[in-house]
Design a protein around this motif. Sequence first.
Motif, PDB file in Angstrom:
ATOM      1  N   ASP A  95     -16.568  36.528  61.071  1.00 10.71           N
ATOM      2  CA  ASP A  95     -16.879  36.785  59.663  1.00 10.71           C
ATOM      3  C   ASP A  95     -15.627  36.831  58.788  1.00 10.71           C
ATOM      4  O   ASP A  95     -15.731  36.859  57.561  1.00 10.71           O
ATOM      5  CB  ASP A  95     -17.628  38.122  59.519  1.00 10.71           C
ATOM      6  N   ILE A  96     -14.448  36.879  59.381  1.00 13.01           N
ATOM      7  CA  ILE A  96     -13.189  36.860  58.631  1.00 13.01           C
ATOM      8  C   ILE A  96     -12.610  35.453  58.777  1.00 13.01           C
ATOM      9  O   ILE A  96     -12.120  35.082  59.851  1.00 13.01           O
ATOM     10  CB  ILE A  96     -12.188  37.912  59.157  1.00 13.01           C
TER      11      ILE A  96
ATOM     12  N   TYR B 178     -24.658  31.321  54.821  1.00 10.82           N
ATOM     13  CA  TYR B 178     -25.058  31.979  56.069  1.00 10.82           C
ATOM     14  C   TYR B 178     -24.559  33.419  56.087  1.00 10.82           C
ATOM     15  O   TYR B 178     -23.412  33.702  55.755  1.00 10.82           O
ATOM     16  CB  TYR B 178     -24.506  31.223  57.282  1.00 10.82           C
ATOM     17  N   ALA B 179     -25.420  34.346  56.496  1.00 12.94           N
ATOM     18  CA  ALA B 179     -25.100  35.776  56.496  1.00 12.94           C
ATOM     19  C   ALA B 179     -24.062  36.080  57.576  1.00 12.94           C
ATOM     20  O   ALA B 179     -23.934  35.336  58.558  1.00 12.94           O
ATOM     21  CB  ALA B 179     -26.367  36.592  56.736  1.00 12.94           C
ATOM     22  N   PRO B 180     -23.315  37.181  57.430  1.00 12.30           N
ATOM     23  CA  PRO B 180     -22.334  37.563  58.443  1.00 12.30           C
ATOM     24  C   PRO B 180     -23.013  37.882  59.772  1.00 12.30           C
ATOM     25  O   PRO B 180     -24.137  38.392  59.801  1.00 12.30           O
ATOM     26  CB  PRO B 180     -21.657  38.799  57.845  1.00 12.30           C
ATOM     27  N   SER B 181     -22.333  37.596  60.872  1.00 16.27           N
ATOM     28  CA  SER B 181     -22.938  37.759  62.195  1.00 16.27           C
ATOM     29  C   SER B 181     -22.647  39.123  62.818  1.00 16.27           C
ATOM     30  O   SER B 181     -23.399  39.589  63.665  1.00 16.27           O
ATOM     31  CB  SER B 181     -22.428  36.653  63.133  1.00 16.27           C
ATOM     32  N   ILE B 182     -21.554  39.757  62.408  1.00 12.03           N
ATOM     33  CA  ILE B 182     -21.161  41.041  63.023  1.00 12.03           C
ATOM     34  C   ILE B 182     -21.065  42.153  61.982  1.00 12.03           C
ATOM     35  O   ILE B 182     -21.732  43.175  62.093  1.00 12.03           O
ATOM     36  CB  ILE B 182     -19.812  40.901  63.764  1.00 12.03           C
ATOM     37  N   GLY B 183     -20.221  41.979  60.972  1.00 13.28           N
ATOM     38  CA  GLY B 183     -19.988  43.022  59.975  1.00 13.28           C
ATOM     39  C   GLY B 183     -20.931  42.925  58.792  1.00 13.28           C
ATOM     40  O   GLY B 183     -21.945  42.204  58.815  1.00 13.28           O
TER      41      GLY B 183
END
Length: 564
Positions: A89-90, A113-118
């Motif tokens: 996500d970074i 696309y939405a963030p996968s972790i944060g």
Amino acid sequence: MSYVALYRTYRPKFFKDVFGQKVIVQTLQNALLNEKIGHAYIFSGPRGTGKTSVAKIVAKALNCLEAPAKEPCGKCDVCLGVDRGDVPDIIEIDAASNNGVDEIRDLRDKVKYAPSIGKYKVYIIDEVHMLTTAAFNALLKTLEEPPKYVVFILATTEPHKVPATILSRCQRFDFKNIEMDQIEENLKQIINKENLKITPEALTAIARTAEGGMRDALSLLDQVVSFTNDEITEEDIYTVSGGLSRRYINELLKVIYLKQPQKALDLLNQIIKDGKDIARMVSDIILALRDVLLDKIRPDKKYPDLKDIKPNLIYAYLDILNDLQQELKFTTSKRAYLELALIKMINHESIEMVSLEDKITHLESDIVKLKELVNKAQVSQEAVKTPVQNIPASRPTNLKALVTVKEIEDILNHADRQKRSLLNRGWPVLKDYDNPSLKPVAELLSEGTLEAVGNEDVMLLVYDDLYTAKTMLNPEIKQKVLEILNQKQKLVRDYTVLFKPDWMILKADYAAQYNAGTSKPKLKEIDLHLYETLINETKSEQKVPEIVEFAVEYFGKEKVKVEE
């Protein structure tokens, strides 16, 4: 495990580790704590001041499992993942190599696309000013209205190259150069952790050489550690960085101040042989002159050997070096330009003017000594009691003035400094003149001081002794003097002479008017004490001995008694 450079090892991972950017850090921390996060930021400022590091800390704090907080915890899986660089996500983008419109279009497609972790996807675009115009245009709409879970952080060293349409869509933070004491403080902590030995002077030299960039300071320290296995000294720093040590600068400025061009060029040749960078040398000399100037007002002096250099002279040196810095950007003959600048700092007209002003400041002490000169010349008691500024301009009616104030005024108002400098360079050899028939006159000429040369090639000579001054105005002596001076080329058409006490009065008058803004001062009339006797043709007179004639002219007929 492979070696990791110091600037990477000690890159800030928390806001508290960031040096020199207190306002920016506090603003970002408050925004994080209060969840008032902007959708786009632009970090601008010099290299090595923490732009990318702060961007990563912001990204980590946004996605930290302990958020909202002023600092990322540094312990959760997200924080540890960001430190390792494996959080998807970074997204870090180098705009220098990904500056085309296709790369930005790809970014724009993936933003949805939405963030996968944060909680947030953070795009850190480094050197954003390198994007093409088309790429900037492609980024505009996304930058203005990104999804609520996307934050853009743009970093640049040249914000003036970023279009205004981009700047207006971002919160801008201007990073500043880090202060020297803050760089030194951080370096001390790192040196203690690394168990390095370094002198305080070397530590200061690293901080100064870094020019406000913490990354540059750590890179230089890393390089010097590889260079030496012993204690790191100031000389090691300048050897590795290509800068000038204080010893070299001290010696170079000293020979410049003492007007020793050959020594200055020899020292410069030695410095260049050591591999010093010329542009860096000029920058180091400018910084040293700043320190010399500051030494005037601080007790702990960095250049005590240069304390005699006057501020006006330092300003003149700085003007010459600033011009040189600009010229070095557009020439391939850097050494030649530096050599010419050093000669300018010794002999240029602007330096001569500063020297003249410096001499004028000493006129008061010279005038105090005037009474001693008057006594030595046996001026009458009445003349001594009369204040020098009120010496009468009148003269006995039977005497003709050999020199007038108007002549001196014309010479000073049309002075040719280059001609005077040329003649003065040959003045010391007059004592060793090799023509036997002219040698006595040459020695007599060498006793005088050449004070000015008018634009019509008329010299002004000054003598301590009144009798010698009058002798120099003898037509036969004058003919021989001109023969000596014009032997190789015609330099002088004529000359006039002054008695030193009279010259001091005129010089003080001229300087006072010139400093008050009068470009061509008009000198006050005074008695110049140089006459020839007018012979009364109506009656025959016995020839008077020359020494008696001189006594009558100077002291007055009523005070002279001749005994056979």
